[in-house]
Design an enzyme around this catalytic site. Structure first.
Site, PDB file in Angstrom:
ATOM      1  N   GLY A  10      35.211  39.751  35.150  1.00  0.00           N
ATOM      2  CA  GLY A  10      35.124  40.686  36.283  1.00  0.00           C
ATOM      3  C   GLY A  10      34.985  42.114  35.785  1.00  0.00           C
ATOM      4  N   SER A  75      41.398  37.456  40.309  1.00  0.00           N
ATOM      5  CA  SER A  75      41.552  37.576  41.773  1.00  0.00           C
ATOM      6  C   SER A  75      40.387  38.390  42.307  1.00  0.00           C
ATOM      7  CB  SER A  75      42.849  38.306  42.152  1.00  0.00           C
ATOM      8  OG  SER A  75      42.832  38.598  43.542  1.00  0.00           O
ATOM      9  N   TYR A 145      45.133  39.380  50.523  1.00  0.00           N
ATOM     10  CA  TYR A 145      45.179  40.031  49.210  1.00  0.00           C
ATOM     11  C   TYR A 145      46.565  40.647  48.981  1.00  0.00           C
ATOM     12  CZ  TYR A 145      43.715  43.224  45.434  1.00  0.00           C
ATOM     13  OH  TYR A 145      43.583  43.907  44.247  1.00  0.00           O
TER      14      TYR A 145
HETATM   15  P1  NAD Z   1      36.559  41.506  40.070  1.00  0.00           P
HETATM   16  O1  NAD Z   1      36.294  40.751  41.324  1.00  0.00           O
HETATM   17  O2  NAD Z   1      35.445  42.248  39.440  1.00  0.00           O
HETATM   18  O3  NAD Z   1      37.185  40.563  38.959  1.00  0.00           O
HETATM   19  C1  NAD Z   1      38.032  39.482  39.259  1.00  0.00           C
HETATM   20  C2  NAD Z   1      37.636  38.301  38.382  1.00  0.00           C
HETATM   21  O4  NAD Z   1      38.539  37.207  38.653  1.00  0.00           O
HETATM   22  C3  NAD Z   1      36.214  37.809  38.665  1.00  0.00           C
HETATM   23  O5  NAD Z   1      35.482  37.712  37.458  1.00  0.00           O
HETATM   24  C4  NAD Z   1      36.438  36.454  39.310  1.00  0.00           C
HETATM   25  O6  NAD Z   1      35.367  35.556  39.103  1.00  0.00           O
HETATM   26  C5  NAD Z   1      37.741  36.005  38.667  1.00  0.00           C
HETATM   27  N1  NAD Z   1      38.457  34.985  39.434  1.00  0.00           N
HETATM   28  C6  NAD Z   1      38.741  34.994  40.759  1.00  0.00           C
HETATM   29  N2  NAD Z   1      39.394  33.856  41.095  1.00  0.00           N
HETATM   30  C7  NAD Z   1      39.528  33.128  39.948  1.00  0.00           C
HETATM   31  C8  NAD Z   1      40.105  31.861  39.654  1.00  0.00           C
HETATM   32  N3  NAD Z   1      40.676  31.095  40.602  1.00  0.00           N
HETATM   33  N4  NAD Z   1      40.068  31.419  38.368  1.00  0.00           N
HETATM   34  C9  NAD Z   1      39.483  32.166  37.398  1.00  0.00           C
HETATM   35  N5  NAD Z   1      38.920  33.372  37.629  1.00  0.00           N
HETATM   36  C10 NAD Z   1      38.938  33.842  38.890  1.00  0.00           C
HETATM   37  O7  NAD Z   1      37.775  42.504  40.415  1.00  0.00           O
HETATM   38  P2  NAD Z   1      38.387  43.712  39.559  1.00  0.00           P
HETATM   39  O8  NAD Z   1      38.183  44.957  40.302  1.00  0.00           O
HETATM   40  O9  NAD Z   1      37.960  43.608  38.150  1.00  0.00           O
HETATM   41  O10 NAD Z   1      39.943  43.374  39.652  1.00  0.00           O
HETATM   42  C11 NAD Z   1      40.587  42.635  38.623  1.00  0.00           C
HETATM   43  C12 NAD Z   1      42.081  42.520  38.908  1.00  0.00           C
HETATM   44  O11 NAD Z   1      42.645  43.840  38.986  1.00  0.00           O
HETATM   45  C13 NAD Z   1      42.401  41.820  40.211  1.00  0.00           C
HETATM   46  O12 NAD Z   1      43.542  41.013  40.032  1.00  0.00           O
HETATM   47  C14 NAD Z   1      42.707  42.947  41.153  1.00  0.00           C
HETATM   48  O13 NAD Z   1      43.602  42.562  42.151  1.00  0.00           O
HETATM   49  C15 NAD Z   1      43.326  43.983  40.220  1.00  0.00           C
HETATM   50  N6  NAD Z   1      43.158  45.342  40.746  1.00  0.00           N
HETATM   51  C16 NAD Z   1      41.955  45.973  40.682  1.00  0.00           C
HETATM   52  C17 NAD Z   1      41.826  47.234  41.211  1.00  0.00           C
HETATM   53  C18 NAD Z   1      40.526  47.996  41.148  1.00  0.00           C
HETATM   54  O14 NAD Z   1      40.478  49.132  41.636  1.00  0.00           O
HETATM   55  N7  NAD Z   1      39.479  47.485  40.558  1.00  0.00           N
HETATM   56  C19 NAD Z   1      42.928  47.864  41.816  1.00  0.00           C
HETATM   57  C20 NAD Z   1      44.116  47.169  41.886  1.00  0.00           C
HETATM   58  C21 NAD Z   1      44.237  45.915  41.327  1.00  0.00           C
END
Ligand code: NAD
Length: 318
Positions: A10, A75, A145
């Site tokens: 991700g 996620s 979420y």
């Molecule tokens: P993203 O959607 O780009 O990355 C999430 C990754 O998790 C994806 O590659 C997806 O395919 C993978 N995934 C989802 N369900 C899965 C499963 N069951 N098994 C294996 N892989 C799975 O999102 P992101 O922005 O990179 O966020 C990554 C994490 O950071 C998340 O947990 C998110 O809640 C947390 N987060 C991100 C932000 C932000 O601003 N980007 C802020 C707060 C928290």
């Protein structure tokens, strides 16, 4: 050091994999490619210390290797994604977190949970400190979420207290940077894409709601500082510089040199009115604070989007 990054394909996970490799770690990226994809890590594939495992974390999970660190980032994270995949989001936050914690416990590894500022909901305390319990609607559309992450925090705490697992919780605030998908629905990729394509820049509501935006390199440095500590947290990781959505849209318009008009559209339900982290705990316990100013981070992100959109344009013409 051997690290497992769940959700490693991700946006944030791919940057974490890259930084860990740069620091000399061996990295296993585990992902089911629901909202991320192999393209995010294709530049890492040839590095001998890197391995990618396609696996749904909510199903059977087996990693034969020794592990020192588990970074649990799997996620869906953008509202458009978790509204499209509500049950998957609840399952990865609950069962997926259970499996990731089980793996960390089995291997004796440190575990870091990617939690979120969304656990504060539409906050009644501003700025948000870690001691604030939040204001979340448990049956609202965003609850899939928010509540999944609140449950994941509770599960992580229980593993620390009752199983002795070395755990840490980071509450990440809005992070942006290269490799966000232009259509992922989050404000920054949406504004940049619209500005670059000359489309109207759409702000939800009247644009007075605020966000504090953190450049990805800062967030990664905060997460890795947490990974290298033995602190349980939760700890806020974010940039305390707060912007209204109208200020953010105007800044993107200026930095892209776009002539797109700014338009106001309906605001989604339960959208938080304000968002700003108090990051004094991260400074005190991890010696970390965000250093990249919004204009600089946005410039770097826009440069990446220019390449990405022209790449897509070239593909569409094939
Ligand atoms: P993203 O959607 O780009 O990355 C999430 C990754 O998790 C994806 O590659 C997806 O395919 C993978 N995934 C989802 N369900 C899965 C499963 N069951 N098994 C294996 N892989 C799975 O999102 P992101 O922005 O990179 O966020 C990554 C994490 O950071 C998340 O947990 C998110 O809640 C947390 N987060 C991100 C932000 C932000 O601003 N980007 C802020 C707060 C928290």
């Amino acid at each position: 050091m051997k690290a497992l990054v769940t959700g490693g394909a991700g946006f944030l996970g791919s940057h974490l994999c890259e930084h860990l490799l740069d620091q000399g770690a061996e990295v296993i990226c585990m992902d089911n490619f629901l909202t991320g994809g192999p393209r995010n890590v294709e530049h890492l594939i040839d590095r001998p210390a890197f391995r990618i495992i396609e696996c749904d974390l909510t199903g059977f999970v087996h990693v034969p290797d020794r592990l020192d660190l588990v970074l649990h980032f799997a996620s869906a994270a953008s509202p458009a994604d978790y509204l499209r995949y509500p049950i998957e989001t609840l399952r990865v936050g609950s069962t997926g977190t259970l499996h990731a914690l089980g793996l960390a416990r089995e291997k004796g590894a440190r575990f870091v949970l990617a939690s979120t500022s969304e656990v504060y909901g539409d906050p009644l305390e501003h700025p948000q400190r870690e001691s604030y319990w939040g204001n979340v609607n448990p049956v609202g559309p965003r609850s899939v979420y928010d509540e999944a992450k609140r449950f994941a925090e509770s599960l992580t705490t229980a593993y620390r207290q009752s199983r002795g697992t070395d755990t840490g919780i980071v509450r990440i605030f809005n992070t942006y940077g290269p490799r966000m998908r232009p259509f992922d629905g989050r404000a920054i990729p949406t504004f940049i894409r619209q500005a670059l394509l000359g489309e109207p820049i759409t702000i939800t509501g009247d644009g007075s709601q605020t966000r504090s935006i953190c450049y990805v390199d800062d967030t990664v440095a905060g997460v890795l500082a947490m990974a290298g500590s033995d602190f349980a947290g939760p700890v806020n990781i974010g940039n305390p510089d707060e912007l209204t959505m109208l200020e953010l849209a105007t800044l993107v318009k200026e930095l892209t040199g776009s002539s797109s008009p700014i338009e106001f559209i309906e605001r989604p339900p339960d959208d938080p009115m304000v968002r700003r982290p108090d990051t004094s705990l991260a400074a005190e316990r991890l010696g970390w604070r965000a250093v990249v100013p919004a204009a600089e981070g946005l410039r770097r992100t826009i440069a990446w989007f220019v390449d990405e959109l022209s790449h897509r344009h070239r593909l569409e013409r094939l």
